[in-house]
Design an enzyme around this catalytic site. Structure first.
Site, PDB file in Angstrom:
ATOM      1  N   SER A 237       0.672  -1.411  -0.115  1.00  0.00           N
ATOM      2  CA  SER A 237      -0.135  -0.077  -0.039  1.00  0.00           C
ATOM      3  C   SER A 237       1.024   1.004  -0.271  1.00  0.00           C
ATOM      4  O   SER A 237       2.319   1.215   0.483  1.00  0.00           O
ATOM      5  CB  SER A 237      -0.995  -0.325   1.356  1.00  0.00           C
ATOM      6  OG  SER A 237      -2.205   1.073   0.883  1.00  0.00           O
ATOM      7  N   GLN A 259      -0.684   4.218   6.584  1.00  0.00           N
ATOM      8  CA  GLN A 259      -0.493   3.262   5.945  1.00  0.00           C
ATOM      9  C   GLN A 259       1.002   2.649   6.107  1.00  0.00           C
ATOM     10  O   GLN A 259       0.453   1.117   5.465  1.00  0.00           O
ATOM     11  CB  GLN A 259       0.035   4.064   4.509  1.00  0.00           C
ATOM     12  CG  GLN A 259      -1.153   4.333   3.659  1.00  0.00           C
ATOM     13  CD  GLN A 259      -2.088   3.937   3.238  1.00  0.00           C
ATOM     14  OE1 GLN A 259      -1.645   2.774   2.887  1.00  0.00           O
ATOM     15  NE2 GLN A 259      -3.668   4.285   3.815  1.00  0.00           N
ATOM     16  N   HIS A 262       0.361  -0.920   7.789  1.00  0.00           N
ATOM     17  CA  HIS A 262      -0.054  -2.053   7.430  1.00  0.00           C
ATOM     18  C   HIS A 262       0.675  -2.852   6.538  1.00  0.00           C
ATOM     19  O   HIS A 262       0.860  -4.277   6.912  1.00  0.00           O
ATOM     20  CB  HIS A 262      -0.862  -2.004   6.158  1.00  0.00           C
ATOM     21  CG  HIS A 262      -2.005  -1.143   5.710  1.00  0.00           C
ATOM     22  ND1 HIS A 262      -3.347  -1.907   6.141  1.00  0.00           N
ATOM     23  CD2 HIS A 262      -2.910  -0.182   5.569  1.00  0.00           C
ATOM     24  CE1 HIS A 262      -4.694  -1.779   5.560  1.00  0.00           C
ATOM     25  NE2 HIS A 262      -4.058  -0.541   5.117  1.00  0.00           N
ATOM     26  N   GLU A 327      -1.632   5.818  -5.106  1.00  0.00           N
ATOM     27  CA  GLU A 327      -3.018   4.225  -4.755  1.00  0.00           C
ATOM     28  C   GLU A 327      -3.717   5.590  -3.746  1.00  0.00           C
ATOM     29  O   GLU A 327      -4.850   5.623  -4.233  1.00  0.00           O
ATOM     30  CB  GLU A 327      -2.285   3.154  -4.178  1.00  0.00           C
ATOM     31  CG  GLU A 327      -3.297   2.441  -3.412  1.00  0.00           C
ATOM     32  CD  GLU A 327      -3.049   1.538  -2.760  1.00  0.00           C
ATOM     33  OE1 GLU A 327      -2.504   1.489  -2.177  1.00  0.00           O
ATOM     34  OE2 GLU A 327      -3.879   0.516  -2.395  1.00  0.00           O
ATOM     35  N   HIS A 328      -3.129   5.942  -2.497  1.00  0.00           N
ATOM     36  CA  HIS A 328      -4.088   6.665  -2.178  1.00  0.00           C
ATOM     37  C   HIS A 328      -3.600   8.298  -1.817  1.00  0.00           C
ATOM     38  O   HIS A 328      -2.354   8.504  -1.878  1.00  0.00           O
ATOM     39  CB  HIS A 328      -4.141   6.378  -0.554  1.00  0.00           C
ATOM     40  CG  HIS A 328      -4.546   4.860  -0.383  1.00  0.00           C
ATOM     41  ND1 HIS A 328      -4.061   4.517  -0.119  1.00  0.00           N
ATOM     42  CD2 HIS A 328      -6.132   4.814  -0.776  1.00  0.00           C
ATOM     43  CE1 HIS A 328      -4.809   3.690  -0.091  1.00  0.00           C
ATOM     44  NE2 HIS A 328      -5.687   3.452  -0.124  1.00  0.00           N
ATOM     45  N   ASP A 361     -10.811   3.415   3.724  1.00  0.00           N
ATOM     46  CA  ASP A 361     -10.452   2.138   4.118  1.00  0.00           C
ATOM     47  C   ASP A 361     -11.681   0.675   4.056  1.00  0.00           C
ATOM     48  O   ASP A 361     -12.020  -0.040   4.032  1.00  0.00           O
ATOM     49  CB  ASP A 361      -9.383   1.967   5.026  1.00  0.00           C
ATOM     50  CG  ASP A 361      -8.065   1.875   4.471  1.00  0.00           C
ATOM     51  OD1 ASP A 361      -7.754   2.003   3.070  1.00  0.00           O
ATOM     52  OD2 ASP A 361      -7.397   2.190   5.331  1.00  0.00           O
ATOM     53  N   HIS A 420     -14.185 -13.783 -46.335  1.00  0.00           N
ATOM     54  CA  HIS A 420     -15.057 -12.104 -45.296  1.00  0.00           C
ATOM     55  C   HIS A 420     -15.458 -11.550 -46.561  1.00  0.00           C
ATOM     56  O   HIS A 420     -16.609 -11.262 -46.349  1.00  0.00           O
ATOM     57  CB  HIS A 420     -14.148 -11.612 -44.799  1.00  0.00           C
ATOM     58  CG  HIS A 420     -13.381 -12.004 -43.586  1.00  0.00           C
ATOM     59  ND1 HIS A 420     -13.128 -13.065 -43.458  1.00  0.00           N
ATOM     60  CD2 HIS A 420     -14.510 -11.296 -42.378  1.00  0.00           C
ATOM     61  CE1 HIS A 420     -12.894 -12.866 -42.588  1.00  0.00           C
ATOM     62  NE2 HIS A 420     -13.162 -11.903 -41.279  1.00  0.00           N
TER      63      HIS A 420
END
Lengths: 434, 434
Positions: A237, A259, A262, A327-328, A361, A420
């Site tokens: 993260s 973060q 984590h 990400e954030h 979250d 075709h």
């Protein structure tokens, strides 16, 4: 100590590139082991899953015991406190409301040539949700994966969660029940991914597998991709906070630490236009680290991968942020809305100091499964779209074919694809004869 | 002869499963070679690309010659006949109009708790498009990949197309120009994919790579995935035609052959409720195969992987169709619209006998890059969405945080993520103090 950088420093560009390129995770190469496990489950079904569960989770089961019964789930759910249940239900309701708005619309129209064109969305028939067991077992992840699937209209949602030594987290089962999960199996690892992808006597196969997991789970998802769909393979993260000096350093410190706690490989970065504020935040982080429960995780993350970057102005901050593609992204600045509008690459933006990332979250509503490792440049967080697929539709009238068919025939001939061209020509000839 | 099956046959289920499970493509294992090529391009940039181009394409270039100049492209475009140009332009216009309707909308709203939530779509900054050279060089594929990228708003679109021995298809360059491709490089193979993903002195890196290619290209795309986004790895083409007896067997035969002529591994299946009609189509295929230019490709495909399945009624046909989850589904039945509404898994549906699949390959408007190998169960064709990513947005007011923050704190504590909880608590404490 984290890195302190300033865009005024001569060596900034190379230091910043090193920060961007830092390899934060060393995934063990487990691919050969995983290949064997998948082959074993494909060949022997339940028997293989049971043996591997006995081996890795120290849990002796028979086939009938693979699945949690409704009564067992009732029992675990009853262990959850009323307060925790209420919090989970509020989170579920808000996540459901947000994701319901993501449902895309079907379309079908007739154009000038008389051709009717469009598309139709439909849900994946069956999805599998992987939920890690052991220490990092997060009921919020169950909500974030299962609710978009159910909002999309997935009929059958099967969850797997390993229960090493028989340990079960009641909140995870309650989250599954609240989310509408249809089946829960007490298995994990590559064997669970293989069972979901290929099916066994007890577990019917699914079409799509989502959810986080360790290196074995990630390798197994990569291997079954193609047979089934998978979500992204998420890395550790990340958070980027852009903050001016008119912020409480302790709030920003806690956001960075949320973060860092984590994973030792998580990355927390602060960009500020005030060096003294940057130092104050770093000091606040150190102070909080003295008492934080997960300081043994958050400390190394902050020391090894954390950074405080001082910029000359906030326009510089936006440029750096897009290069990081976090990400954030948390914007604690005077006009956070305006700044949010200028950002191009980010998984999720938290606008203003009253929006700590932790809200996202759990209860904000948007999904917390988000693109990591700079992949926000080209990918998005989990959504109902991950559980839908689109079928395109086309219907010609004879007149429409007459209008656009000759061009198709011409292009087919230019590509040396005669059949075709003939498939169009045969119909045009009939029109011209009639 | 293709397989003839009937749902009334005793052995139908196992024969049908064998048909579904047939491995049609044996991809050579080129991964080790590709890994070396990518490492070489990362290490040596242009020099590696030039050497590999000399080796594989027998083409001696210097760095300045990697890119087609505008004047060179002018020259090739001038070689295209007016008729081919018109056909390409009509196709481009129709593809553009269809894909423009796919653009998703941004959203931002305030909910009951006072939280502002939403999302914003933005285009990938730079995309790379792989176009195969050699025999199967399809200008239509350029349109189908490049136009959705440009409709999505991709600023920089770089195309690579190998020109073995210097051979260039002018239509491919004209298609690139019509589609708005910004840069065209005369390189191919894994070295071209590596150059797009990692960049060289001459070629700036991109964020997403799409487009078809051989086994080397597919392996290279798999390897650079993560560093950049990629589209699907497509398998050999497939068509399923569901037709009742009120059809011209020759039309259906030509539609089946228009997939078969792509590739010896292509698969063409007819489902009909009239065994005699099925036989008539098979006879028509044989007749057409006697004169078809690409009979050396279409013949083996039809013999090895083709099938004619007779069902008792059209409801059975729909069930079988969903099990096949065909890339292309053509419905030549009395009420084709109604049947289309009952189908769940298909990449694209061609509704009614006046809509030959070939229309969709060129001028229909929908994309011809579609999910193969049963992956329509969980994935969709190429669209503008492949060139967009979504950033989620959240903004709390103090009141909103007060309303939903305690639930977030509670869940954070239940997951033993203390800093998450404290980041909310610190703000709530300030509110309560004030």
């Amino acid at each position: 100590m984290p890195q302190f950088l300033s865009t005024k420093d001569e060596g900034f560009e190379s230091a910043f590139q090193a920060l961007l390129g830092a390899k934060r995770e060393d995934s063990p190469d487990v691919d050969a082991v995983v290949a064997d496990i998948i082959a074993d489950v494909r060949a022997r079904g339940d028997a293989a899953v049971l043996e591997l569960t006995a081996k890795f989770d120290r849990l002796e089961l028979d086939a009938a015991g693979l699945r949690f019964s409704a009564a067992e789930i009732d029992g675990y759910c009853a262990q959850v406190s009323a307060e925790d249940r209420e919090a989970l239900e509020m989170a579920a309701e808000r996540i459901r409301a947000y994701h319901a708005r993501q449902m895309p619309e079907d379309a079908f129209w007739e154009d000038d040539a008389g051709a009717s064109l469009g598309w139709r969305w439909s849900a994946v028939s069956a999805a599998g949700l992987y939920v890690p067991g052991g220490i990092a077992t997060y009921p919020s992840s169950v909500l974030m994966n299962a609710i978009p699937a159910k909002v999309a209209g997935v009929g059958r949602l099967a969850m797997v969660v390993p229960t090493p030594d028989g340990d079960v987290n009641p909140l995870v089962l309650l989250a599954a029940r609240i989310s509408g999960v249809n089946e829960v199996y007490r298995i994990g690892g590559a064997q669970a991914v293989a069972a979901l992808a290929y099916g066994t006597e007890t577990i019917a196969p699914v079409d799509k597998i989502t959810g986080p997991g360790n290196a074995f789970v990630a390798a197994a998802k990569r291997r079954v991709f193609g047979k089934v769909g998978i979500d992204m393979i998420a890395g550790p993260s990340e958070i980027l906070v852009i903050a001016d000096k008119d912020n409480d350093p302790d709030w920003v410190a806690l956001d960075l630490l949320s973060q860092a706690e984590h994973d030792e490989s998580a990355q927390s970065i602060l960009i500020t236009d005030d060096a003294a504020f940057g130092q104050a935040v770093a000091d606040a982080v150190e102070k909080r680290l003295q008492t934080l429960e997960r300081r043994a995780v958050a400390g190394p993350s902050w020391r090894d991968f954390g950074a405080v970057i001082t910029v000359e102005n906030m326009d510089e901050a936006i440029v750096l942020s897009d290069r990081i593609a976090p990400e954030h992204l948390e914007l604690c600045v005077a006009d956070a809305d305006e700044m949010a509008g200028k950002v191009t690459h980010a998984g999720a933006i938290f606008i203003g100091a009253w929006t700590p990332e932790a809200i996202g979250d759990y209860v904000g509503g948007p999904n917390h499964v988000l693109p990591t490792a700079r992949s926000a440049r080209f990918s998005s967080g989990l959504s109902v779209m991950d559980f839908l697929k689109r079928t395109t539709l086309a219907r010609m009238t004879p007149e429409a074919l007459n209008a656009i068919g000759p061009a198709a025939e011409r292009l087919a001939i230019s590509e040396s694809l005669q059949a075709h061209g003939l498939s169009v020509r045969a119909r045009l000839d009939k029109l011209n004869r009639d």
